[in-house]
Design a protein around this motif. Structure first.
Motif, PDB file in Angstrom:
ATOM      1  N   LEU A 268       0.832  -1.212   0.000  1.00 48.19           N
ATOM      2  CA  LEU A 268       0.000   0.000   0.000  1.00 48.19           C
ATOM      3  C   LEU A 268       0.863   1.258   0.000  1.00 48.19           C
ATOM      4  CD1 LEU A 268      -2.903  -0.957   2.424  1.00 48.19           C
ATOM      5  CD2 LEU A 268      -3.053  -0.536  -0.032  1.00 48.19           C
ATOM      6  N   LEU A 269       1.930   1.243   0.763  1.00 46.49           N
ATOM      7  CA  LEU A 269       2.834   2.381   0.808  1.00 46.49           C
ATOM      8  C   LEU A 269       3.465   2.636  -0.554  1.00 46.49           C
ATOM      9  CD1 LEU A 269       4.181   4.551   2.507  1.00 46.49           C
ATOM     10  CD2 LEU A 269       5.927   2.887   3.126  1.00 46.49           C
ATOM     11  N   ILE A 270       3.903   1.585  -1.197  1.00 47.12           N
ATOM     12  CA  ILE A 270       4.485   1.709  -2.545  1.00 47.12           C
ATOM     13  C   ILE A 270       3.442   2.260  -3.518  1.00 47.12           C
ATOM     14  CG2 ILE A 270       5.363   0.375  -4.513  1.00 47.12           C
ATOM     15  CD1 ILE A 270       6.809  -1.409  -2.451  1.00 47.12           C
ATOM     16  N   LEU A 271       2.220   1.765  -3.427  1.00 48.50           N
ATOM     17  CA  LEU A 271       1.150   2.228  -4.296  1.00 48.50           C
ATOM     18  C   LEU A 271       0.864   3.714  -4.079  1.00 48.50           C
ATOM     19  CD1 LEU A 271      -0.973   1.443  -6.401  1.00 48.50           C
ATOM     20  CD2 LEU A 271      -2.500   0.873  -4.518  1.00 48.50           C
TER      21      LEU A 271
ATOM     22  N   TRP B  99       3.754   5.784  -5.512  1.00 52.65           N
ATOM     23  CA  TRP B  99       3.679   5.781  -6.978  1.00 52.65           C
ATOM     24  C   TRP B  99       2.592   6.743  -7.458  1.00 52.65           C
ATOM     25  CZ3 TRP B  99      -0.214   3.965 -10.350  1.00 52.65           C
ATOM     26  CH2 TRP B  99       0.151   3.930 -11.677  1.00 52.65           C
ATOM     27  N   GLN B 100       1.448   6.746  -6.785  1.00 52.46           N
ATOM     28  CA  GLN B 100       0.339   7.626  -7.153  1.00 52.46           C
ATOM     29  C   GLN B 100       0.739   9.098  -7.014  1.00 52.46           C
ATOM     30  OE1 GLN B 100      -2.293   6.283  -8.427  1.00 52.46           O
ATOM     31  NE2 GLN B 100      -3.629   8.028  -8.608  1.00 52.46           N
ATOM     32  N   VAL B 101       1.427   9.432  -5.935  1.00 51.63           N
ATOM     33  CA  VAL B 101       1.892  10.808  -5.713  1.00 51.63           C
ATOM     34  C   VAL B 101       2.881  11.199  -6.808  1.00 51.63           C
ATOM     35  CG1 VAL B 101       3.249  12.275  -4.167  1.00 51.63           C
ATOM     36  CG2 VAL B 101       1.457  10.803  -3.230  1.00 51.63           C
ATOM     37  N   SER B 102       3.777  10.305  -7.130  1.00 53.14           N
ATOM     38  CA  SER B 102       4.766  10.569  -8.166  1.00 53.14           C
ATOM     39  C   SER B 102       4.103  10.802  -9.519  1.00 53.14           C
ATOM     40  CB  SER B 102       5.734   9.396  -8.260  1.00 53.14           C
ATOM     41  OG  SER B 102       6.614   9.555  -9.340  1.00 53.14           O
TER      42      SER B 102
END
Length: 93
Positions: free
Chosen positions: A10-13, A16-19
């Motif tokens: 979830l943290l990676i997701l 990635w969304q913010v990026s």
């Protein structure tokens, strides 16, 4: 252990969304700058083939060699590709 993996996923997701959001915002800024530069220099692009007003004018005047030269200078296209595009434009005008 399984909860930790889900949390990391979830943290990676989220990261990635913010990026991606930042990338989309930067892309919109760049597009706006390019549109402003084109507008200020009187350059109009054909939405279908993305050729400049100068290339379209040369094609309409029957100056295919000039149109090919202009297109190649603007896009960096090879002779064969430029010839194909200009012939396609000439057929449609």
């Amino acid at each position: 252990m399984e909860d930790t993996l889900i949390l990391i996923g979830l943290l990676i997701l989220i990261l990635w969304q913010v990026s991606m959001g930042k990338s989309d915002q930067r892309l919109r800024i760049i597009e706006n700058k390019i549109d402003t530069l084109l507008e200020n220099n009187g350059i109009v692009f054909d939405e279908k083939l993305h050729v400049s007003k100068e290339v379209l004018t040369a094609v309409k005047l029957g100056k295919k060699l000039t149109a090919i030269r202009l297109y190649r200078n603007e896009t960096g296209a090879g002779l064969k590709e430029a010839h194909k595009i200009i012939n396609k434009l000439a057929e449609n005008t």
